[in-house]
Design an enzyme around this catalytic site. Structure first.
Site, PDB file in Angstrom:
ATOM      1  N   GLU A  49      -6.276  -4.506  -5.331  1.00 39.87           N
ATOM      2  CA  GLU A  49      -5.589  -5.763  -4.651  1.00 39.87           C
ATOM      3  C   GLU A  49      -5.989  -7.062  -5.348  1.00 39.87           C
ATOM      4  O   GLU A  49      -7.018  -7.620  -5.261  1.00 39.87           O
ATOM      5  CB  GLU A  49      -5.938  -5.982  -3.183  1.00 39.87           C
ATOM      6  CG  GLU A  49      -5.088  -7.070  -2.581  1.00 39.87           C
ATOM      7  CD  GLU A  49      -5.522  -7.217  -1.205  1.00 39.87           C
ATOM      8  OE1 GLU A  49      -6.036  -6.315  -0.393  1.00 39.87           O
ATOM      9  OE2 GLU A  49      -5.518  -8.431  -0.498  1.00 39.87           O
ATOM     10  N   THR A  82      -2.357 -11.425  -0.490  1.00 40.61           N
ATOM     11  CA  THR A  82      -2.435 -12.907  -0.263  1.00 40.61           C
ATOM     12  C   THR A  82      -0.720 -12.925  -0.434  1.00 40.61           C
ATOM     13  O   THR A  82      -0.297 -14.245  -0.530  1.00 40.61           O
ATOM     14  CB  THR A  82      -2.963 -13.716  -0.781  1.00 40.61           C
ATOM     15  OG1 THR A  82      -4.466 -13.457  -0.849  1.00 40.61           O
ATOM     16  CG2 THR A  82      -3.047 -15.185   0.150  1.00 40.61           C
ATOM     17  N   LYS A  99      -3.161  -3.541   7.657  1.00 40.00           N
ATOM     18  CA  LYS A  99      -4.365  -4.166   7.052  1.00 40.00           C
ATOM     19  C   LYS A  99      -4.808  -4.795   8.588  1.00 40.00           C
ATOM     20  O   LYS A  99      -4.044  -5.533   9.300  1.00 40.00           O
ATOM     21  CB  LYS A  99      -4.134  -4.970   6.081  1.00 40.00           C
ATOM     22  CG  LYS A  99      -5.228  -6.329   5.894  1.00 40.00           C
ATOM     23  CD  LYS A  99      -5.050  -6.883   4.766  1.00 40.00           C
ATOM     24  CE  LYS A  99      -5.883  -8.358   4.737  1.00 40.00           C
ATOM     25  NZ  LYS A  99      -6.092  -8.636   3.543  1.00 40.00           N
ATOM     26  N   ARG A 109      -3.639 -16.015  -5.049  1.00 41.36           N
ATOM     27  CA  ARG A 109      -4.595 -17.160  -4.670  1.00 41.36           C
ATOM     28  C   ARG A 109      -5.089 -17.981  -5.851  1.00 41.36           C
ATOM     29  O   ARG A 109      -5.615 -19.153  -5.910  1.00 41.36           O
ATOM     30  CB  ARG A 109      -6.042 -16.916  -4.225  1.00 41.36           C
ATOM     31  CG  ARG A 109      -5.846 -15.921  -2.744  1.00 41.36           C
ATOM     32  CD  ARG A 109      -7.078 -15.881  -1.948  1.00 41.36           C
ATOM     33  NE  ARG A 109      -6.795 -15.003  -1.245  1.00 41.36           N
ATOM     34  CZ  ARG A 109      -7.798 -14.192  -0.293  1.00 41.36           C
ATOM     35  NH1 ARG A 109      -8.888 -14.649  -0.286  1.00 41.36           N
ATOM     36  NH2 ARG A 109      -7.433 -13.258   0.545  1.00 41.36           N
TER      37      ARG A 109
HETATM   38  C1  3PG Z   1      -9.977 -11.856   2.006  1.00 36.19           C
HETATM   39  O1  3PG Z   1      -8.685 -11.855   2.426  1.00 36.19           O
HETATM   40  O2  3PG Z   1     -10.532 -12.657   1.517  1.00 36.19           O
HETATM   41  C2  3PG Z   1     -10.563 -10.306   2.343  1.00 36.19           C
HETATM   42  O3  3PG Z   1     -10.505 -10.347   3.577  1.00 36.19           O
HETATM   43  C3  3PG Z   1     -11.777 -10.332   1.704  1.00 36.19           C
HETATM   44  O4  3PG Z   1     -12.869 -10.801   2.843  1.00 36.19           O
HETATM   45  P1  3PG Z   1     -14.154 -10.594   2.446  1.00 36.19           P
HETATM   46  O5  3PG Z   1     -14.639 -11.461   1.473  1.00 36.19           O
HETATM   47  O6  3PG Z   1     -14.880 -10.579   3.743  1.00 36.19           O
HETATM   48  O7  3PG Z   1     -14.450  -9.017   1.912  1.00 36.19           O
END
Ligand code: 3PG
Length: 210
Positions: free
Chosen positions: A43, A71, A131, A47
């Site tokens: 994934e 995202t 999710k 961002r």
């Molecule tokens: C995110 O969207 O940043 C994810 O949920 C990752 O979360 P984490 O950094 O707590 O694994």
């Protein structure tokens, strides 16, 4: 190229890495490092300005990897991700418009949910592999156990606050298909191009369920 279902994306390995990439040049070696550790579903979060180019590079140069876009928040993101070669989509929340846009592409979407109402909205639109985000902040394993009553057909990928330490507790639940997390791809390891270190983290993550 084979079209995947959201459940296939979730069931390929115990963990889907949540990846933030600032430099396109890191995308291919990072993907190869994760694949070498047994993690193929990647994934790449939308961002950073380079995220789409990173997906493109992985799609072009690492055939063993399955790049997805994270995202994903709206129709424009869905379409840009598909153009870049994303094979699956992950969103931090859910809207009907997003669900429709994803359906139109034929790409599997893992919609983000944190409440019963959001689960019901996703189910209404045909999404049953979701999710759970942000997992730890929203109630963690206790909430997943509670959801297994009214939403027993739903399979979740808890993400947000998951670590190698607490992942086994989540993976042991009957309604959890995999977890998501950023711990496989620490920013420092990427900056230092410590690909062997990332392969080691991936190898450990791939064995979490055994
Ligand atoms: C995110 O969207 O940043 C994810 O949920 C990752 O979360 P984490 O950094 O707590 O694994």
């Amino acid at each position: 190229m084979q079209t995947l279902t959201a459940l296939q994306v979730m069931q390929d390995a115990p963990v889907i890495p949540v990846i933030v990439l600032d430099q396109v040049q890191d995308a291919v070696p990072l993907a190869r490092a994760l694949v070498a550790g047994g993690i193929r579903m990647l994934e790449i979060t939308l961002r950073t300005p380079q995220a789409l180019a990173c997906i493109e590079a992985i799609a072009r140069e690492v055939p063993q990897a399955v790049p997805g876009a994270g995202t994903v928040r709206n129709r424009a993101d869905v379409q840009a991700a598909q153009r870049a070669g994303a094979r699956f989509l992950v969103s931090p929340g859910y809207t009907h418009a997003l669900g429709q846009a994803a359906h139109a592409t034929g790409l599997p979407l893992l919609p983000g949910v944190a409440t019963g109402s959001e689960i019901m909205a996703a189910l209404d639109d045909g999404y049953t592999a979701l999710k759970f985000f942000p997992a730890l902040a929203s109630g963690g394993t206790a909430l997943l156990k509670a959801w297994n009553g009214p939403f027993a057909e739903v399979r979740f990928c808890p993400t947000g606050g998951i670590s190698p330490q607490n992942a086994p507790d989540f993976l042991a639940l009957p309604n959890v298909a995999c977890v998501g997390g950023s711990w496989l791809t620490p920013t420092e390891a990427i900056t230092r191009q410590n690909w062997d270190g990332i392969t080691r983290l991936a190898t450990q993550a791939a064995q979490l369920r055994s």
